[in-house]
Design an enzyme around this catalytic site. Sequence first.
Site: not given
Length: 268
Positions: A79-81, A84
């Site tokens: 879920t990095c995007g 961010a």
Amino acid sequence: MCTIPPAPPPPPASIPTSNSSPPKLSDFSPTFNNNDICEWANREPQLWEVCAKNDICLHEAPFHYKYKHFESIMQVGPTCGLVALSMLLNGEVTPDELLDISKIDGYSNNGEMFSCNNMAKLAEKAISLAEIKNVDVYVKTGNLFSEEIILELLNGAILLIAYDADFNHSPCLRHGHTAHWALVCGIVVIKDPGDDYIADSSNIYVLCRHGKSRFLAAWTLNDLDKSNKNLWEFSPKKQEDGLKYVLPEGGIGEVNGLRDKFLLFKGL
């Protein structure tokens, strides 16, 4: 550049939560508690720390810099995007809420975001939900390491960008196999660039946050640009991990993917 300080010890065992206040200078190692080191940055403890650790303007203020503090949020799963983007919105829309929206809109199955265009659509919807006014979102193609983007960052713009993450999460070149999203929330121009901001690639650093560390990162804008430009293909390992991912037509290296693209936000 100035003399490199002694290498810092490991970070303290007690890590602040995403809801805690920014750390104070006294929270860091005594090795860095030296008024002669990065005195220009001592009003922003996390900026001070990252510059001290990366040997950036230790004893002299940079020619110019801009930094906006965002609270860190740690990612769970791919879920990095979304993390961010949630950081950019100061948590007003949570990663879980963004995941629900991205699933409904068909952008993601597990939290992955492999399309910059879809990320822009998600960001616009999230900004509306957070009721944040007068924010403009642009999908930019190419020219990350350019005078245009450097001046935008110095004027307060924020970026969301995908890149290949190395073992320490810094930019690397792995053809997109370790694609990861980062929030670019600041810039440091070390010395006067004269008439050419991009003549010296070691002169321009960007300050970044991402979902795998609670600490601010500093990378050269040139390294981040090269990493973004090498996002050619989806990770072969992920193709075999049993999860179903949403990929843009043609893959992450094509026009609807991640390669050589990023989001620019104005008005935050």
